[in-house]
Design a protein around this motif. Structure first.
Motif, mmCIF file in Angstrom:
data_model
loop_
_atom_site.group_PDB
_atom_site.id
_atom_site.type_symbol
_atom_site.label_atom_id
_atom_site.label_comp_id
_atom_site.label_asym_id
_atom_site.label_seq_id
_atom_site.Cartn_x
_atom_site.Cartn_y
_atom_site.Cartn_z
ATOM 1 N N ALA A 142 30.866 -13.774 5.975
ATOM 2 C CA ALA A 142 32.297 -13.636 6.238
ATOM 3 C C ALA A 142 32.989 -14.993 6.166
ATOM 4 O O ALA A 142 34.109 -15.111 5.642
ATOM 5 C CB ALA A 142 32.520 -12.998 7.604
ATOM 6 N N ALA A 143 32.343 -16.021 6.669
ATOM 7 C CA ALA A 143 32.905 -17.371 6.578
ATOM 8 C C ALA A 143 33.002 -17.820 5.119
ATOM 9 O O ALA A 143 33.986 -18.449 4.715
ATOM 10 C CB ALA A 143 32.047 -18.343 7.378
ATOM 11 N N LEU A 144 31.983 -17.497 4.328
ATOM 12 C CA LEU A 144 32.002 -17.812 2.908
ATOM 13 C C LEU A 144 33.180 -17.123 2.222
ATOM 14 O O LEU A 144 33.903 -17.730 1.411
ATOM 15 C CB LEU A 144 30.677 -17.382 2.292
ATOM 16 N N ASP A 145 33.408 -15.856 2.572
ATOM 17 C CA ASP A 145 34.537 -15.118 2.011
ATOM 18 C C ASP A 145 35.875 -15.726 2.420
ATOM 19 O O ASP A 145 36.873 -15.605 1.690
ATOM 20 C CB ASP A 145 34.493 -13.654 2.461
ATOM 21 N N ALA A 146 35.906 -16.370 3.590
ATOM 22 C CA ALA A 146 37.136 -17.001 4.072
ATOM 23 C C ALA A 146 37.341 -18.394 3.487
ATOM 24 O O ALA A 146 38.310 -19.075 3.851
ATOM 25 C CB ALA A 146 37.122 -17.068 5.590
ATOM 26 N N GLY A 147 36.432 -18.824 2.612
ATOM 27 C CA GLY A 147 36.611 -20.098 1.938
ATOM 28 C C GLY A 147 35.720 -21.216 2.413
ATOM 29 O O GLY A 147 35.824 -22.350 1.922
ATOM 30 N N ALA A 148 34.829 -20.948 3.368
ATOM 31 C CA ALA A 148 33.978 -21.999 3.901
ATOM 32 C C ALA A 148 32.850 -22.357 2.929
ATOM 33 O O ALA A 148 32.361 -21.509 2.176
ATOM 34 C CB ALA A 148 33.382 -21.579 5.240
ATOM 35 N N ALA A 149 32.442 -23.614 2.968
ATOM 36 C CA ALA A 149 31.265 -24.052 2.213
ATOM 37 C C ALA A 149 30.013 -23.750 3.019
ATOM 38 O O ALA A 149 30.039 -23.732 4.252
ATOM 39 C CB ALA A 149 31.356 -25.556 1.926
ATOM 40 N N VAL A 150 28.911 -23.514 2.317
ATOM 41 C CA VAL A 150 27.638 -23.193 2.964
ATOM 42 C C VAL A 150 26.549 -24.074 2.356
ATOM 43 O O VAL A 150 26.532 -24.322 1.148
ATOM 44 C CB VAL A 150 27.285 -21.698 2.800
ATOM 45 N N ASP A 151 25.639 -24.545 3.209
ATOM 46 C CA ASP A 151 24.510 -25.369 2.771
ATOM 47 C C ASP A 151 23.220 -24.638 3.142
ATOM 48 O O ASP A 151 22.994 -24.327 4.317
ATOM 49 C CB ASP A 151 24.577 -26.729 3.470
ATOM 50 N N TRP A 152 22.384 -24.377 2.136
ATOM 51 C CA TRP A 152 21.153 -23.617 2.370
ATOM 52 C C TRP A 152 19.908 -24.499 2.377
ATOM 53 O O TRP A 152 18.793 -23.992 2.445
ATOM 54 C CB TRP A 152 20.973 -22.559 1.271
ATOM 55 N N THR A 153 20.029 -25.818 2.297
ATOM 56 C CA THR A 153 18.862 -26.671 2.052
ATOM 57 C C THR A 153 17.930 -26.823 3.241
ATOM 58 O O THR A 153 16.793 -27.266 3.081
ATOM 59 C CB THR A 153 19.313 -28.065 1.586
ATOM 60 N N GLY A 154 18.373 -26.502 4.466
ATOM 61 C CA GLY A 154 17.515 -26.713 5.634
ATOM 62 C C GLY A 154 16.363 -25.744 5.755
ATOM 63 O O GLY A 154 15.379 -26.015 6.426
ATOM 64 N N LEU A 155 16.481 -24.574 5.130
ATOM 65 C CA LEU A 155 15.477 -23.506 5.094
ATOM 66 C C LEU A 155 15.270 -22.842 6.450
ATOM 67 O O LEU A 155 15.679 -21.711 6.656
ATOM 68 C CB LEU A 155 14.149 -24.003 4.538
ATOM 69 N N GLY A 156 14.575 -23.499 7.411
ATOM 70 C CA GLY A 156 14.325 -22.821 8.682
ATOM 71 C C GLY A 156 13.599 -23.710 9.667
ATOM 72 O O GLY A 156 13.134 -24.803 9.347
ATOM 73 N N TRP A 157 13.534 -23.211 10.914
ATOM 74 C CA TRP A 157 12.733 -23.830 11.983
ATOM 75 C C TRP A 157 11.411 -23.062 11.998
ATOM 76 O O TRP A 157 11.329 -21.964 12.549
ATOM 77 C CB TRP A 157 13.429 -23.706 13.332
ATOM 78 N N PHE A 158 10.376 -23.624 11.396
ATOM 79 C CA PHE A 158 9.168 -22.855 11.130
ATOM 80 C C PHE A 158 8.099 -23.041 12.208
ATOM 81 O O PHE A 158 8.148 -23.972 13.013
ATOM 82 C CB PHE A 158 8.599 -23.236 9.768
#
Length: 519
Positions: A278-294
């Motif tokens: 929803a934030a992406l649809d509202a124009g926000a940028a998103v960063d996916w590089t962190g992956l996860g807390w494994f």
């Protein structure tokens, strides 16, 4: 407690909408309510706390009065040195120095704010995860003090999510709430006592936006309830503290996030990433590089994973029967080792009967050994060759790996991976040999437990600034939209500096978001 504490349906309009009810979300909600705003927390499930409630409650918040009272060698300057050493550019990610400085400056402040609101903390001995300059001996993390269920308002006691080992089998929590349950319970009780509202059963899928001369601004949310969709408007803003997308297999696949939904430690049926979208649809940028807390995950008979750490003996081997790392590494680092090679998922943790057939480690939940053996997630045999046959790994490789490991246990030196050379390695162990982190596999019958790659949440999320404001791809702010925790791109990127880093950063940036809202 106000009669409207658990309003259903949600109010039509408030100053601030907080999406989610974990540690970051509830910190923001409480501090905003105490600052004079009207606040509603929208939680998709019938319990509050999310993954935060499952956690040990450690909060990595350097330089506060809590550490000072404990007399430990913590300071903002030391934490800065530590983060400068740990947070190095990696695989397309670069640390944001301004955000790090904002975190360091505000961490003691948010602790003081919460203590003023009646949230009690104490120092928790727990080593940090990297041997780097600025590391605080035995750690600098703090945790909320435990609280009796009877000391809580009845509504709060009934709605805090139980510990994971109870929640997954439908049991209620204990009479004494500790760790993450204590944190959520204390925050929720203080928030409701200040006049705030919590609405469970509200799944936020879309943001409401309006356009004026400055462009689009966020003015509320759409939420799904059992009675249909509802619109809730926000006069000041929306704070996303709703977790990551670990509960969505489709989103995990699209962002190449290792692991599976059923292996995640998030409460089942939660954290599917709709607010981030929803934030992406509202124009926000998103960063996916962190992956996860494994973390390595002890596979359960039902196919789920269990957060596991603190191995006291035994060794981990991959599908070829070979050891591939220091089993006593901090769990995120070992999880990343698992993720680096498909042959390591699943892995087998090999141990002997010196603890009566129990896993020589901490698994939450561990499960019943008999149920594991019946399901095949554990196997047992009188010889290593038979154990290899049952696990499907080459017998010669397994026998060689165990013999080499046992030799290291005898000398006290792990020549392959250095197990026992760091204070974290020995924190959970009590071996009697020359290296207490090295205890051999010698006493039949032998066991092997199947391990998968679990996580404490994903890391990809909304890009934010030093005030927790959601940013557009051009660096400008999306008016009235904020994010914290796993709904936001992590300040620490692919790193996990120490116990409570997910909670600590979420709490700080939630507090900074509130300051921006109020000013």
């Amino acid at each position: 407690m106000p009669a409207s504490a658990f309003t259903h349906p949600a109010p039509v309009e408030v100053d601030l909408i907080v999406v989610g009810s974990g540690g970051g979300a509830m910190t923001g909600a409480l501090l905003a309510q105490r600052a004079g705003l009207s606040v509603v927390v929208l939680e998709r499930t019938d319990r509050v706390g999310g993954t935060s409630a499952y956690s040990g409650g450690a909060c990595w918040l350097p330089g506060s009065a809590v550490q000072q009272r404990a007399g430990i060698a913590d300071s903002t300057e030391g934490a800065r040195t530590y983060l400068e050493a740990v947070l190095q550019p990696d695989d397309g990610w670069t640390p944001d120095g301004a955000k790090v400085e904002a975190f360091l400056a505000h961490a003691p402040v948010v602790v003081a704010e919460l203590e003023a609101a009646g949230i009690d903390f104490e120092w928790l001995p727990f080593p940090e995860y990297y041997d780097a300059p600025g590391r605080c001996p035995m750690g600098r993390s703090i945790q909320p003090t435990s609280i009796k269920r009877a000391a809580l308002p009845r509504d709060v006691a009934a709605v805090v999510r139980p510990p994971v080992e109870r929640d997954r089998v439908g049991e209620e929590g204990r009479n004494t709430l500790t760790g993450g349950q204590a944190l959520i319970a204390r925050l929720a009780a203080a928030f409701l006592g200040a006049g705030g509202q919590i609405c469970t059963g509200h799944t936020v899928r879309d943001l409401l936006t309006e356009t004026d001369v400055s462009g689009d601004k966020v003015v509320g949310v759409w939420a799904l309830t059992e009675h249909g969709a509802v619109e809730v408007r926000a006069r000041r803003g929306v704070l996303l503290g709703s977790g990551g997308f670990e509960g969505s297999e489709a989103r995990r696949d699209s962002h190449d996030t290792p692991g599976r939904v059923e292996w995640s430690m998030a409460p089942r049926g939660t954290n599917r990433g709709e607010p981030i979208s929803a934030a992406l649809d509202a124009g926000a940028a998103v960063d996916w590089t962190g992956l996860g807390w494994f973390c390595p995950g002890l596979e359960q008979p039902d196919g789920g994973g269990s957060f596991t750490l603190g191995f006291r003996s035994g060794l981990m081997v991959d599908g070829s029967g070979r050891r591939y790392g220091n089993e006593s590494l901090p769990y995120d680092q070992f999880g990343r080792l698992m993720a680096a090679d498909p042959a390591r998922i699943p892995s087998w943790f090999v141990f002997d009967s010196r603890e009566g057939g129990r896993l020589p480690g901490i698994a939450m939940p561990e499960g019943d050994p008999a149920a594991h053996l019946e399901a095949g997630t554990w196997v047992r045999a009188d010889t290593l060759e038979e154990l290899a046959e049952q696990t499907g790994v080459p017998a010669s490789a397994l026998v060689t790996s165990v013999a080499r490991f046992n030799g290291f246990c005898a000398t006290g030196v792990d020549e392959d991976f250095g197990r026992g050379s760091d204070e974290y390695d020995t924190f959970f162990t009590a071996g009697e040999g020359p290296n207490k982190a090295l205890t051999g596999v010698e006493q039949a019958p032998f066991y092997a437990a199947r391990f998968v790659l679990s996580d404490l949440g994903t890391k990809g999320g909304v890009v934010t600034d030093t005030s927790g404001r959601a940013l557009r791809p051009d660096g400008s702010a999306v008016p009235r939209l904020y994010a914290c925790g796993n709904a936001a791109a992590p300040m620490t990127g692919p790193y996990y500096p120490g116990p409570g880093a997910p909670l600590g950063t979420a709490m700080v940036f939630a507090s900074l978001a509130v300051r921006d809202l109020v000013d």
